[in-house]
Design an enzyme around this catalytic site. Structure first.
Site, mmCIF file in Angstrom:
data_model
loop_
_atom_site.group_PDB
_atom_site.id
_atom_site.type_symbol
_atom_site.label_atom_id
_atom_site.label_comp_id
_atom_site.label_asym_id
_atom_site.label_seq_id
_atom_site.Cartn_x
_atom_site.Cartn_y
_atom_site.Cartn_z
ATOM 1 N N ASP A 132 5.183 20.483 7.159
ATOM 2 C CA ASP A 132 6.148 21.567 7.006
ATOM 3 C C ASP A 132 7.438 21.100 6.344
ATOM 4 O O ASP A 132 8.064 21.855 5.591
ATOM 5 C CB ASP A 132 6.445 22.222 8.360
ATOM 6 C CG ASP A 132 6.992 21.246 9.377
ATOM 7 O OD1 ASP A 132 6.458 20.124 9.450
ATOM 8 O OD2 ASP A 132 7.945 21.606 10.093
ATOM 9 N N LEU A 133 7.854 19.850 6.587
ATOM 10 C CA LEU A 133 9.086 19.361 5.973
ATOM 11 C C LEU A 133 8.932 19.213 4.462
ATOM 12 O O LEU A 133 9.891 19.435 3.712
ATOM 13 C CB LEU A 133 9.505 18.036 6.604
ATOM 14 C CG LEU A 133 9.855 18.090 8.094
ATOM 15 C CD1 LEU A 133 10.246 16.711 8.595
ATOM 16 C CD2 LEU A 133 10.985 19.089 8.346
ATOM 17 N N ARG B 3 0.650 15.243 12.315
ATOM 18 C CA ARG B 3 1.616 14.886 11.279
ATOM 19 C C ARG B 3 1.739 16.062 10.309
ATOM 20 O O ARG B 3 1.177 16.055 9.221
ATOM 21 C CB ARG B 3 1.156 13.607 10.555
ATOM 22 C CG ARG B 3 1.005 12.440 11.505
ATOM 23 C CD ARG B 3 0.993 11.128 10.776
ATOM 24 N NE ARG B 3 -0.315 10.822 10.220
ATOM 25 C CZ ARG B 3 -0.582 9.701 9.555
ATOM 26 N NH1 ARG B 3 0.348 8.807 9.366
ATOM 27 N NH2 ARG B 3 -1.784 9.484 9.078
ATOM 28 N N PRO B 4 2.487 17.090 10.681
ATOM 29 C CA PRO B 4 2.552 18.295 9.857
ATOM 30 C C PRO B 4 3.302 18.056 8.556
ATOM 31 O O PRO B 4 4.107 17.133 8.442
ATOM 32 C CB PRO B 4 3.313 19.280 10.748
ATOM 33 C CG PRO B 4 4.138 18.418 11.639
ATOM 34 C CD PRO B 4 3.315 17.187 11.889
ATOM 35 N N LYS C 238 0.825 -1.202 0.000
ATOM 36 C CA LYS C 238 0.000 0.000 0.000
ATOM 37 C C LYS C 238 0.862 1.255 0.000
ATOM 38 O O LYS C 238 0.669 2.170 -0.806
ATOM 39 C CB LYS C 238 -0.920 -0.001 1.222
ATOM 40 C CG LYS C 238 -1.661 1.318 1.425
ATOM 41 C CD LYS C 238 -1.893 1.612 2.886
ATOM 42 C CE LYS C 238 -2.406 3.031 3.037
ATOM 43 N NZ LYS C 238 -2.507 3.455 4.435
ATOM 44 N N ASN C 239 1.824 1.324 0.917
ATOM 45 C CA ASN C 239 2.612 2.550 1.056
ATOM 46 C C ASN C 239 3.507 2.801 -0.146
ATOM 47 O O ASN C 239 3.821 3.953 -0.454
ATOM 48 C CB ASN C 239 3.440 2.494 2.342
ATOM 49 C CG ASN C 239 2.587 2.629 3.591
ATOM 50 O OD1 ASN C 239 1.475 3.159 3.536
ATOM 51 N ND2 ASN C 239 3.085 2.145 4.710
ATOM 52 N N CYS D 261 -5.480 8.613 8.581
ATOM 53 C CA CYS D 261 -5.681 8.109 9.940
ATOM 54 C C CYS D 261 -5.490 9.209 10.974
ATOM 55 O O CYS D 261 -4.579 10.022 10.871
ATOM 56 C CB CYS D 261 -4.684 6.979 10.228
ATOM 57 S SG CYS D 261 -5.049 5.438 9.396
#
Length: 427
Positions: free
Chosen positions: A131-132, A128-129, A22-23, A123
C-alpha cells in the site's frame, strides 16, 4: 531438488570474496526501464532472483547481454537496453517467484505512462503489503486500480507530476519505487521519512549517473528534480552487506578467521558492533574486513529496525550464532511479524530458544547435533547452514532453492575457507 550437506566441526580460515549485493541488484535492474539508452551493471551476483528479474525485463522488452566478471571478485557484467517498452504487464508466472518484481511499477508508469503488475511473491515471512508503494505513486498523480490479483497504475495526461510524499512508516521498497518514478516526474518531488538503507543510496547514485537530480542522498529526506529523460550509464553494484555479515557469523560460530574481501564497514556498522559486543574481533583492512573469533561468544540483546540500526535480514544468522554463546540472548523482531520460522529447526538440532510474540530468548548451549532440517526462507536457510558448521555430525539442509535466491556459490565459498560442505541431489 538439491540439499546442502554439512559435516560440522571445522574452524574456518581464509579469504572469502563478497559478491555484489542482491538487494541492490534487484533495485538497480529496473532502472533500465527509465532510459532508451544502455545501462550496464557490473559486479552483478549470480543468483536465482537476479536471473528471474532478468527474465521479467526481457518480458517487458529489455534486451540483455551478460558477460563474466574477472579477478577475485566474482561479479558479472550485464548490459541492458530498453529502446522501446514492448509490454507494460508484469505477469504472475514471473512475479510470483519474487517480491522485488513490484519494483518495475514505478519505472514503467513513469516512462510508459502505465503499468500492470501481478501482486508479488518472495519469501513467506509475514504480511508485507504494497500500500505504501501505491500511495506514493498516487502522490505523483497516478491512478491506481486493484483487480484479479494485479495492480494497475496509470499516469495522468502529460505524465507523472512531482509531489510531496511522507511515508507513515519507513519502507525500503516504497522508497525505491517512488524514487524511480520521481526522477521522470514533472517538477519537484519531496520524500519525507524515506528509507536510508545503503541499497537505496546505491540506487540514488546509479540514477544520478543516469542524469537524475537527487538531493539528500543517505538521509531520510530526498528532493528530486524530475527530468524529461535519463541517459545510459555504467554502474558497479555495491558489495552485499548481508552476505558479508552472514559469513562473519560463520567465522564467529566456528572460532575461525575469515577475510571478507570487498566488504565495507560503512554499510555494516550495526552488524559489526553486534559482533564486537559478542566478543568477535573486527579488523578493517584495505579492501575488506577481517573477522576473528577466539573463545566463547558473549550473549547479546538486539532489536531489528530500519537502517542504520540492526537489520532484520541478519536476525536469523545472529540467532544461530548466539545459540552457542555463553549466556542468554534476547532478540526482538520489529520489522516482520513472522520471521522466526527457523526456530523449530534450530531447536531440533539442540538449540534452546523460546519465542514470546516478537521476542526470542536464546539460551546458549555447549553443543548442537546435526539433523535433517528444512529451509523456510532465505535468511532462515543461512541460519541452518551456520548451525550445521558447528554441529556434531552431519546436517542436511533441504529446499536450498531459498539459499540460491540470495547467496552466490555458497558451498564453494565455504569450502574454500575450510568447511566440509557439499551440494547433493535429493533424488
Amino acid at each position: 531438488m538439491d540439499r546442502i550437506t554439512i559435516r560440522g566441526g571445522n574452524r574456518l580460515k581464509g579469504r572469502l570474496p563478497i559478491s555484489g549485493a542482491k538487494n541492490a541488484a534487484l533495485t538497480l535492474l529496473p532502472c533500465s526501464l527509465l532510459t532508451a539508452e544502455r545501462l550496464t551493471l557490473t559486479n552483478l551476483p549470480r543468483l536465482a532472483d537476479v536471473d528471474s528479474f532478468g527474465h521479467l525485463l526481457n518480458e517487458l522488452g529489455v534486451s540483455t547481454t551478460m558477460s563474466r566478471g574477472n579477478g577475485e571478485t566474482i561479479g558479472r557484467k550485464l548490459t541492458m537496453s530498453a529502446g522501446t517498452i514492448a509490454s507494460t504487464v508484469a505477469p504472475y508466472d514471473i512475479v510470483r517467484k519474487m517480491r522485488a518484481s513490484i519494483l518495475v511499477l514505478g519505472p514503467l508508469v513513469a516512462r510508459a505512462g502505465e503499468a500492470t503488475v501481478s501482486l508479488p511473491g518472495g519469501c513467506a515471512i509475514g504480511n508485507r503489503p504494497i500500500d505504501l508503494h501505491l500511495k506514493a505513486l498516487e502522490a505523483l498523480g497516478a491512478e491506481i486500480e486493484l483487480a484479479a490479483g494485479y495492480v494497475k497504475a496509470i499516469a495522468p495526461s502529460g505524465g507523472l507530476r512531482g509531489g510531496r510524499i511522507s511515508f507513515p512508516v519507513v519502507s525500503v521498497g516504497a522508497t525505491e519505487n517512488a524514487l524511480m518514478a520521481a526522477v521522470l516526474a514533472q517538477g519537484e518531488t519531496v520524500m519525507e521519512n524515506a528509507a536510508r538503507e545503503p541499497e537505496i543510496v546505491d540506487l540514488a547514485r546509479c540514477l544520478v549517473a543516469m542524469g537524475a537530480e537527487i538531493d539528500g542522498i543517505g538521509t531520510d529526506r530526498l528532493v528530486v528534480q524530475g527530468k524529461t529523460s535519463l541517459h545510459g550509464a555504467e554502474y558497479e553494484v555495491m558489495p552485499d552487506r548481508i552476505e558479508a555479515g552472514s559469513y562473519a557469523c560463520a567465522a564467529a560460530i566456528t572460532g575461525g578467521e575469515i577475510d571478507l574481501v570487498g566488504a565495507r564497514t560503512d554499510d555494516m556498522e550495526a552488524i559489526l558492533q553486534g559482533l564486537r559486543t559478542a566478543g568477535v574481533g573486527i579488523e578493517p583492512f584495505d579492501g575488506g574486513i577481517r573477522v576473528t573469533a577466539n573463545g566463547k561468544l558473549r550473549p547479546l540483546t538486539l532489536s531489528t529496525a530500519p537502517f542504520p540500526a540492526f537489520p532484520t535480514d541478519m536476525q536469523a544468522q545472529f540467532m544461530a550464532m548466539l545459540a552457542m554463546a555463553d549466556g542468554t540472548s534476547v532478540l526482538t523482531e520489529t520489522i516482520f511479524e513472522n520471521r522466526y520460522m527457523h526456530v523449530p529447526e534450530l531447536t531440533r538440532m539442540g538449540a534452546d530458544i523460546q519465542v514470546h510474540g516478537r521476542t526470542a530468548i536464546v539460551k546458549g548451549v555447549d553443543r548442537i547435533v546435526g539433523a535433517d532440517v528444512m529451509a523456510t526462507d532465505l535468511r532462515a536457510s543461512m541460519s541452518l547452514v551456520l548451525a550445521g558448521l558447528v554441529a556434531e555430525g552431519e546436517t542436511r539442509v533441504h529446499r536450498v532453492y531459498h539459499l540460491d535466491r540470495g547467496y552466490e556459490r555458497l558451498e564453494e565459498k565455504l569450502s574454500a575457507v575450510g568447511a566440509d560442505i557439499e551440494r547433493e541431489s535429493d533424488g
